[in-house]
Design a protein around this motif. Structure first.
Motif: not given
Length: 119
Positions: A19, A22-24, A26
């Motif tokens: 998770r 996944s955030r990093n 972007r």
């Protein structure tokens, strides 16, 4: 039972890291990245030793952080890391982030950023 708990902790850290990565992935430079959880038991002193450069030392020996822990005093900007800070993270995470002997600081920073943000 202890082995099962260790496996659960590792799985939980890996799931959490998915998770976070996944955030990093972007986040654009220079915005800070979120730290990943430690997912490999033990410390990375043996991984860091061959990567030491002049004036850089292994951190003092201490008990390895638990799986699921976050690094203390994390800096979310890998482009600002020094060789020493990268070595400290290698020891903490027990992962060399794809860094090899001979990599210059810019390459090490890029590999660290990639490790934190590429699925």
């Amino acid at each position: 039972m202890a082995a099962m708990n260790a496996n659960i902790a590792t799985t939980n850290a890996a799931t959490g890291n998915f998770r976070i990565i996944s955030r990093n992935s972007r986040i654009l430079v220079p915005n800070p990245l979120a730290p990943l959880q430690k997912s490999t038991p033990g410390d990375g002193r043996n991984l860091a030793q061959p990567l030491l450069t002049a004036g850089v030392h292994l951190p003092p020996a201490a008990a390895a952080a638990n799986v699921g822990a976050f690094p203390p005093a994390f800096n979310g900007d890998p482009t600002s890391y020094t060789h020493q800070e990268i070595i400290n993270l290698i020891v903490f995470y027990n992962d060399a982030f794809g860094i090899v002997v001979g990599d210059v600081l810019t390459t090490r920073r890029n590999k660290l950023r990639e490790w934190m943000s590429v699925l």
